[in-house]
Design a protein around this motif. Structure first.
Motif, PDB file in Angstrom:
ATOM      1  N   ARG A 219       5.348   3.290 -41.678  1.00 39.68           N
ATOM      2  CA  ARG A 219       4.445   2.170 -41.968  1.00 39.68           C
ATOM      3  C   ARG A 219       5.196   1.037 -42.648  1.00 39.68           C
ATOM      4  NH1 ARG A 219      -1.281   3.706 -44.161  1.00 39.68           N
ATOM      5  NH2 ARG A 219      -1.550   1.661 -43.210  1.00 39.68           N
ATOM      6  N   PRO A 220       6.142   0.423 -41.924  1.00 39.68           N
ATOM      7  CA  PRO A 220       6.948  -0.642 -42.524  1.00 39.68           C
ATOM      8  C   PRO A 220       6.105  -1.859 -42.894  1.00 39.68           C
ATOM      9  CG  PRO A 220       7.301  -0.550 -40.146  1.00 39.68           C
ATOM     10  CD  PRO A 220       6.467   0.645 -40.506  1.00 39.68           C
ATOM     11  N   VAL A 221       6.615  -2.663 -43.784  1.00 36.48           N
ATOM     12  CA  VAL A 221       5.921  -3.883 -44.206  1.00 36.48           C
ATOM     13  C   VAL A 221       6.881  -5.061 -44.082  1.00 36.48           C
ATOM     14  CG1 VAL A 221       4.374  -2.684 -45.790  1.00 36.48           C
ATOM     15  CG2 VAL A 221       6.550  -3.581 -46.644  1.00 36.48           C
ATOM     16  N   ARG A 222       6.309  -6.271 -44.119  1.00 33.25           N
ATOM     17  CA  ARG A 222       7.151  -7.467 -44.029  1.00 33.25           C
ATOM     18  C   ARG A 222       6.581  -8.581 -44.892  1.00 33.25           C
ATOM     19  NH1 ARG A 222       4.932  -7.989 -38.303  1.00 33.25           N
ATOM     20  NH2 ARG A 222       3.090  -9.299 -38.579  1.00 33.25           N
ATOM     21  N   ARG A 223       7.436  -9.550 -45.184  1.00 30.56           N
ATOM     22  CA  ARG A 223       6.989 -10.792 -45.809  1.00 30.56           C
ATOM     23  C   ARG A 223       7.939 -11.893 -45.395  1.00 30.56           C
ATOM     24  NH1 ARG A 223      10.016 -12.268 -50.648  1.00 30.56           N
ATOM     25  NH2 ARG A 223       8.335 -13.665 -51.241  1.00 30.56           N
ATOM     26  N   LEU A 224       7.493 -13.130 -45.595  1.00 26.66           N
ATOM     27  CA  LEU A 224       8.362 -14.267 -45.312  1.00 26.66           C
ATOM     28  C   LEU A 224       8.777 -14.928 -46.620  1.00 26.66           C
ATOM     29  CD1 LEU A 224       6.477 -15.991 -42.343  1.00 26.66           C
ATOM     30  CD2 LEU A 224       8.535 -14.566 -42.220  1.00 26.66           C
ATOM     31  N   ASN A 225      10.000 -15.418 -46.649  1.00 21.69           N
ATOM     32  CA  ASN A 225      10.471 -16.226 -47.764  1.00 21.69           C
ATOM     33  C   ASN A 225      11.168 -17.433 -47.147  1.00 21.69           C
ATOM     34  OD1 ASN A 225      10.924 -16.983 -50.377  1.00 21.69           O
ATOM     35  ND2 ASN A 225      12.665 -15.592 -50.682  1.00 21.69           N
ATOM     36  N   TRP A 226      11.427 -18.446 -47.920  1.00 19.69           N
ATOM     37  CA  TRP A 226      12.055 -19.628 -47.318  1.00 19.69           C
ATOM     38  C   TRP A 226      12.889 -20.376 -48.335  1.00 19.69           C
ATOM     39  CZ3 TRP A 226      11.234 -24.761 -48.809  1.00 19.69           C
ATOM     40  CH2 TRP A 226      10.264 -24.931 -49.811  1.00 19.69           C
ATOM     41  N   THR A 227      13.820 -21.137 -47.803  1.00 19.24           N
ATOM     42  CA  THR A 227      14.541 -22.124 -48.583  1.00 19.24           C
ATOM     43  C   THR A 227      15.033 -23.174 -47.594  1.00 19.24           C
ATOM     44  OG1 THR A 227      16.292 -22.496 -50.214  1.00 19.24           O
ATOM     45  CG2 THR A 227      16.751 -20.864 -48.496  1.00 19.24           C
ATOM     46  N   MET A 228      15.949 -24.031 -48.035  1.00 17.99           N
ATOM     47  CA  MET A 228      16.494 -25.025 -47.105  1.00 17.99           C
ATOM     48  C   MET A 228      18.012 -24.993 -47.190  1.00 17.99           C
ATOM     49  SD  MET A 228      13.741 -28.043 -47.738  1.00 17.99           S
ATOM     50  CE  MET A 228      14.287 -29.121 -46.412  1.00 17.99           C
ATOM     51  N   THR A 229      18.646 -25.360 -46.083  1.00 16.62           N
ATOM     52  CA  THR A 229      20.097 -25.312 -46.004  1.00 16.62           C
ATOM     53  C   THR A 229      20.590 -26.585 -45.335  1.00 16.62           C
ATOM     54  OG1 THR A 229      19.997 -22.910 -45.771  1.00 16.62           O
ATOM     55  CG2 THR A 229      22.047 -23.954 -45.135  1.00 16.62           C
ATOM     56  N   LEU A 269      10.641  -3.982 -44.730  1.00 17.54           N
ATOM     57  CA  LEU A 269      11.003  -2.782 -45.482  1.00 17.54           C
ATOM     58  C   LEU A 269      10.489  -1.546 -44.778  1.00 17.54           C
ATOM     59  CD1 LEU A 269       9.882  -5.042 -47.971  1.00 17.54           C
ATOM     60  CD2 LEU A 269      11.555  -3.542 -49.064  1.00 17.54           C
ATOM     61  N   TRP A 270      11.383  -0.574 -44.631  1.00 20.42           N
ATOM     62  CA  TRP A 270      11.041   0.700 -44.008  1.00 20.42           C
ATOM     63  C   TRP A 270      11.394   1.850 -44.950  1.00 20.42           C
ATOM     64  CZ3 TRP A 270      13.298  -3.256 -41.309  1.00 20.42           C
ATOM     65  CH2 TRP A 270      12.825  -3.564 -40.026  1.00 20.42           C
ATOM     66  N   ARG A 271      10.551   2.868 -45.026  1.00 25.13           N
ATOM     67  CA  ARG A 271      10.917   4.122 -45.686  1.00 25.13           C
ATOM     68  C   ARG A 271      11.748   4.943 -44.716  1.00 25.13           C
ATOM     69  NH1 ARG A 271      10.966   5.476 -50.772  1.00 25.13           N
ATOM     70  NH2 ARG A 271       8.786   4.918 -51.077  1.00 25.13           N
ATOM     71  N   LEU A 272      12.823   5.532 -45.201  1.00 25.11           N
ATOM     72  CA  LEU A 272      13.721   6.300 -44.341  1.00 25.11           C
ATOM     73  C   LEU A 272      13.452   7.799 -44.462  1.00 25.11           C
ATOM     74  CD1 LEU A 272      16.970   4.263 -44.979  1.00 25.11           C
ATOM     75  CD2 LEU A 272      15.590   4.321 -42.892  1.00 25.11           C
ATOM     76  N   PRO A 273      13.584   8.540 -43.347  1.00 28.94           N
ATOM     77  CA  PRO A 273      13.095   9.921 -43.315  1.00 28.94           C
ATOM     78  C   PRO A 273      13.957  10.943 -44.081  1.00 28.94           C
ATOM     79  CG  PRO A 273      14.055   9.323 -41.192  1.00 28.94           C
ATOM     80  CD  PRO A 273      14.017   8.071 -42.016  1.00 28.94           C
TER      81      PRO A 273
END
Lengths: 346, 197
Positions: A219-229, A269-273
């Protein structure tokens, strides 16, 4: 579906650009006209077709060029890839996660054959054909985490879980937004986030840690983050800041469109077995301002977000020196019309 | 506001249940050691003390530590040699040994890092910060360590870049992070502030 991999660079002559299809699938991170930190974690479920969320691991037209850039970074600075000795099981877990996902979702480019512990991995875009014994490090040309992450877009960290905390005990980090794996390795969740302003006081990290400690396998999860380059540079490391920092002084009203990039991190993010460790992947997507404004909704919205960003956030993200020039340039693309809710183009 | 990655040094106390006391002290850290062992002859008799006087060389701290009659007292000429001796002792340490560290922050950090290498959980080490607030700083660019940094910005003693000291601390490196300060404004340095005397 065969991906046409582009030949391009993320340094020196900076030939990177996005195709019209890549622009449309860009993971635009703002669903409203303003931005503030939040625990914006969601299930990493398959998203819309052709979006960067369609598959757990996203491979796109920049794959080959990004892997070439990673190899250059590692050649110059081997400390970008480190793993503490107790993380070897998690390294193998990562090999399995990435090979399985890439082979399943991009079968025309990657193939994996498993016969017990004897595995056969074929990576066509990079011209790799490798037979090895799963779990036996001596059968690969380099340690397992390094081996597979030299073939997968995005930075990867392996987090060990103990004492009700997460510890950054391994990683490969070559496309980072100004943080150092060499400095942070061995730190716990609160420690490696120490330099981030405001968010500690909002309780963001306490809640995020609590959530992640309970992350379940499958049951992996995700999020977004940002900046500028400035310039499409992937390696904006603190290690090399004395070389790239000067770029921030080169923005003029004439070159904003080509030089200033929104940089979005798709973090998953994933939990590993086997190890019970957590994979923390940070995949960077870049888009030039002149590419961004081809989507009218994004042009209006990003103009408003950047204009109204709290100053301490702008400082932390290193935008202060070129923010006004960029906001002025973007204002030409904002007619003040309301924007529709959600991330996606209209 | 406290620095989230910086350890907290709660102060030394005697672990009455420890079978051995392994004590590493620097400079004014000797006073903290004296305070916990004073009048505790039994505990002192099972203590090994590694001491380097540092900036307190003119004081008689080493004599006072000897007066505690510890099992062994190693007076070392520098932090580096004290850490070499400590590593030797940790290599032979048995179950029931409590590790203590007192002195300037850079020294405590090195003791904790030594402990980590020998499997001692950092949270189990008793620590007390004594003496100067000087910081040990790692240059993020060349990775060189500069000891006793009292001001920001300062010049990296290895590569010569002008670094500001970021409020970010690595336990493993026992150091704060130094990042170049003038690469966006070549030749323009912020005013030097003596923050860590």
């Amino acid at each position: 579906m065969t991906i046409q991999f582009k030949k391009e660079t993320f340094r020196d002559d900076f030939t990177f650009s996005n195709s019209p299809e890549a622009i449309r699938r860009f993971p635009f991170p703002f669903d409203k006209d303003q931005y503030m930190y939040a625990v914006n974690i969601e299930q990493h479920m398959p998203g819309p077709e052709k979006s960067p969320y369609e598959f757990p691991i996203d491979i796109d037209e920049h794959y080959v060029a990004e892997m070439e850039d990673r190899a250059l970074v590692l050649k110059q600075d081997p400390l970008r890839c480190q793993s503490l000795p107790h993380m070897i099981t998690a390294e193998w877990d990562l090999v399995e996660l990435l090979m399985e996902s890439m082979a399943k979702n991009y079968p025309e480019h990657f193939q994996l054959t498993r016969d017990g512990d004897r595995w056969h991995w074929v990576n066509q875009p990079l011209g790799i054909d490798q037979r090895f014994t799963f779990g036996d490090t001596a059968t690969l040309p380099c340690p397992p985490m390094e081996y597979i992450t030299r073939q997968c877009q995005g930075d990867f960290n392996l987090l060990d879980q103990r004492h009700d905390n997460l510890w950054m005990d391994a990683g490969i980090v070559t496309t980072q937004a100004d943080w150092s794996l060499d400095f942070d390795i061995g730190m716990n969740f609160m420690e490696w986030h120490a330099p981030v302003p405001i968010a500690h006081d909002l309780g963001v990290f306490d809640r995020a840690l609590k959530f992640l400690l309970n992350l379940q396998q499958g049951r992996p999860v995700r999020r977004l983050n940002w900046t500028m380059t400035i310039n499409p540079r992937l390696d904006t490391s603190p290690e090399n800041y004395h070389k790239w920092g000067i770029d921030r002084t080169t923005v003029t009203p004439e070159n904003v469109g080509n030089k200033v990039h929104l940089r979005v991190e798709l973090q998953a993010l994933w939990r590993l077995p086997r190890s019970n460790a957590i994979v923390f992947s940070i995949r960077a997507y870049l888009i030039k301002m002149e590419e961004l404004v081809t989507i009218p909704k994004w042009a209006r919205r990003f103009h408003r977000v950047l204009r109204d960003l709290p100053p301490e956030l702008a400082d932390y993200k290193g935008l202060t020196r070129y923010r006004e020039t960029t906001v002025d340039w973007l204002s030409k693309y904002d007619d003040g019309a309301p924007t529709s809710p959600g991330f996606f183009p209209d | 506001m406290p620095i989230k990655s910086r350890p907290i040094y709660p102060g030394l106390k005697l672990d009455q249940r420890a079978r051995r006391h392994l004590v590493a002290a620097e400079g004014e850290g000797a006073l903290a050691v004296l305070a916990i062992f004073e009048g505790k002859g039994d505990a002192a008799a099972s203590a090994t003390i590694v001491y380097t006087p540092g900036g307190s060389a003119g004081e008689d701290h080493a004599e006072k530590l000897a007066d505690l009659k510890p099992d062994a007292l190693h007076v070392m000429p520098s932090q580096e040699t004290a850490i070499v001796r400590l590593n030797g002792l940790l290599g032979n340490a048995a179950m029931g040994t409590r590790l203590y560290a007192a002195g300037v922050e850079g020294f405590i950090g090195k003791v904790i890092a030594s402990g980590l290498e020998h499997g001692v959980d950092h949270q189990s080490i008793y620590t007390e910060h004594c003496g100067s607030l000087a910081r040990r700083v790692q240059c993020v660019h060349c990775k060189g360590m500069t000891e006793n940094v009292t001001a920001t910005p300062f010049t990296c003693s290895h590569c010569g870049l002008n670094l500001f000291v970021r409020d970010h601390y690595s336990r493993r490196l026992a150091a704060f992070q130094g990042v170049v300060v003038d690469c966006e404004t070549p030749g323009e340095l912020p005013e030097i502030e003596e923050l860590y005397r």
